[in-house]
Design a protein around this motif. Sequence first.
Motif, PDB file in Angstrom:
ATOM      1  N   ALA A 169     -17.600  26.300 -52.033  1.00  0.00           N
ATOM      2  CA  ALA A 169     -16.859  25.593 -50.323  1.00  0.00           C
ATOM      3  C   ALA A 169     -15.920  25.445 -50.459  1.00  0.00           C
ATOM      4  N   ALA A 171     -13.344  23.151 -48.453  1.00  0.00           N
ATOM      5  CA  ALA A 171     -13.096  22.439 -47.011  1.00  0.00           C
ATOM      6  C   ALA A 171     -11.663  21.801 -46.293  1.00  0.00           C
ATOM      7  N   ALA A 175     -10.476  18.775 -41.196  1.00  0.00           N
ATOM      8  CA  ALA A 175     -11.499  19.088 -41.289  1.00  0.00           C
ATOM      9  C   ALA A 175     -11.585  17.239 -42.441  1.00  0.00           C
ATOM     10  N   THR A 176     -11.072  17.456 -43.525  1.00  0.00           N
ATOM     11  CA  THR A 176     -11.121  16.543 -44.586  1.00  0.00           C
ATOM     12  C   THR A 176     -11.098  14.817 -44.049  1.00  0.00           C
ATOM     13  N   ALA A 179     -12.143  13.459 -40.887  1.00  0.00           N
ATOM     14  CA  ALA A 179     -13.754  12.627 -41.752  1.00  0.00           C
ATOM     15  C   ALA A 179     -13.704  11.248 -42.698  1.00  0.00           C
ATOM     16  N   TYR A 601     -15.388  14.716 -50.932  1.00  0.00           N
ATOM     17  CA  TYR A 601     -16.074  15.448 -49.459  1.00  0.00           C
ATOM     18  C   TYR A 601     -15.757  16.528 -49.678  1.00  0.00           C
ATOM     19  N   ALA A 602     -14.910  17.389 -50.268  1.00  0.00           N
ATOM     20  CA  ALA A 602     -15.028  18.720 -50.315  1.00  0.00           C
ATOM     21  C   ALA A 602     -16.614  18.933 -50.680  1.00  0.00           C
ATOM     22  N   GLN A 603     -17.303  18.347 -51.849  1.00  0.00           N
ATOM     23  CA  GLN A 603     -18.760  18.476 -52.011  1.00  0.00           C
ATOM     24  C   GLN A 603     -19.577  18.245 -51.232  1.00  0.00           C
ATOM     25  N   TRP A 605     -19.202  19.007 -48.389  1.00  0.00           N
ATOM     26  CA  TRP A 605     -19.471  20.158 -47.356  1.00  0.00           C
ATOM     27  C   TRP A 605     -19.525  21.178 -47.768  1.00  0.00           C
ATOM     28  N   GLY A 606     -19.597  21.085 -49.646  1.00  0.00           N
ATOM     29  CA  GLY A 606     -20.237  22.405 -50.055  1.00  0.00           C
ATOM     30  C   GLY A 606     -21.698  22.263 -50.414  1.00  0.00           C
ATOM     31  N   GLU A 609     -22.396  23.301 -46.471  1.00  0.00           N
ATOM     32  CA  GLU A 609     -23.027  24.585 -46.281  1.00  0.00           C
ATOM     33  C   GLU A 609     -24.061  25.538 -47.109  1.00  0.00           C
TER      34      GLU A 609
END
Length: 635
Positions: A169, A171, A175-176, A179, A601-603, A605-606, A609
Amino acid sequence: MFEFVRSHTRLLQFVLVLLVFPAFVFVGVEGYRGFGQSDPKVATVAGRPITQAEWDNAQRTQLERARAQSPGADAALLDTPAARQQTLDALIRDRVLLAAADKLRFNVSDERLQRVFANDPQLAFLRNPDGSLNRDLLIAQGMNPQQFEQQLRQDLAMRQVLMGIGGTALAPAAATDAALDALFQQREVRIARFESKNYASKVAPTDAQIEAYYQDPANAASFNAPERADIEYLVLDLEAVKAGIKPSDEDLRKFYDDNMARFVAPEERRASHILVKSDKSEPADKRAAAKAKAQSLLDQARKDPKSFAELARKNSDDPGSAAKGGDLDFFGRGAMVKPFEDAAFSMKTGDIGEVVESDFGYHVILLTGVRGGEKKPFDAVKTEIAEELKTQQAQKKFAELAETFTNMVYEQADSFKPTAEKLGLAVQTAKDVVRTPAAGASEVLANAKFLAAVFSEDSVKNRRNTEAVDLGASRLASARVLDHSPARRLPLEAVKDRVKAQLVTEQAAALARKDAEAKLEAWRGGASAEAALEPALKINRAQSEGLPRPLIEAVLAAPAEPLPSWTIVDFGELGSAVVRVDKVLPRDPSLGDPKQLATQYAQVWGAAEAEAYYAALKERFKVQKMPPAARSPAP
């Protein structure tokens, strides 16, 4: 490790049809389908049932795991309806992922299986020092190597289902930023507090108001005496069963002889070494020179063993031990690289062995000590063995006694005396027991299932023993009500002071709110608020300056434009506050590196998802939970 499986595939396919594999986590091979028809189903995944028995077994596994991790924890707190629901959800999740892995044809090769086993730290406890499978420990877990391989394949295949979504995923930057701003953006604020306690002297409820407040159905629960019961009860648990077991000396001696390896202290060696460092990637001539240097040091050490420490200090390339004359202290098997270990454990104290080659280079080894390997005498471990045997025998005997306990408390429902005498149990009593666990209650009296049985209609009305309640963790209990007091409304005279105090608090809070609203309107209109406002504070969600959470949320939800921005916060009985936001500031850099925060944050987000994908899989594979009336809670 897995050669037998590959070379006997047809035989194992036949055997697997006949056997049920123990679950390694929650999900395993779905055996005994033909026998499960009478076992009520609690959910279905892709048309296949999850039965009550499977749910019960999974819950027991969870409880045993939790008790192993926290031996002192109260099992009743771990075996709640919410915890059982989580167990069922986990069962469903595993079944969905297994169905998806099968549909997507996610196969796990032998090479990947071997690689995961060799490198996954979570499986380290199952690996011998040489990297092979510890079969004895696996058998102790209730599995054989073939079952372990099959379960590990399933787990890896299921992991692939969500890894393809959550692990890839991306992000979006917008959005990052939004957030992270929500979490770490700072705002400079000033606060005016309107606390209820400062308005209490301004309210004086009349007797009529107190009467009306008391009579208001919305306040009735505050002035009720709860339903109570005096009870007697019996508990059958492993400790009670163990109390009646005394292993014979013959049993103790046999256990000692059969488990001799457990009573031998692990052998350890102490060695000093001189390392001539040489990487295997170096040219052959450099390797040869390093080996020749090690051989020369070996010859010098053998000629004068007392000089070994000095030779190590001057020549060893191991900085950790060189300063100590090469001393490595005591170590057991598995602590050193294998060539070094093999050499050290083949030497006698005082020996200086041949040059040993390892991944680090060339070693000259002096063995300086040996300890361990001694057998503990029987008398030294007799008490330990007796306790273990009592536990083992109690676990075997518990099922038999549980059936007797269950039958007797039901068949002789007007007394616990026969059951207590037959099973050697003590009848216990408790006064003023209520439907919900009281503060400070523990063990049986803190168990919601037990209390529900105590206050069941049959128990209260007929004063009969309750059915045997399974409390989990090999514990059964039954209770009998001796005296019962229904819930009742306390007379106003008995609670008038409490009613008045509660009414004063509410009226004071209302005055505080009214004053705050008036001040807010005036300040927004241009009146000066400086005298009422506290000194400026910088706050964000990570650094709240000790302020209440509702205030933090209100401040960060207030409009950022135009400034200053005003907002009011209601703290209920405590009062209110008016907040002025003066500045919106960038994120505090001390709270974390921006790149690292974006990665985290990407984690998240993943993971979100992946959860969305799992929700779609639940729809695809038609997950259904049976309504509560169609199933019973897991014990």
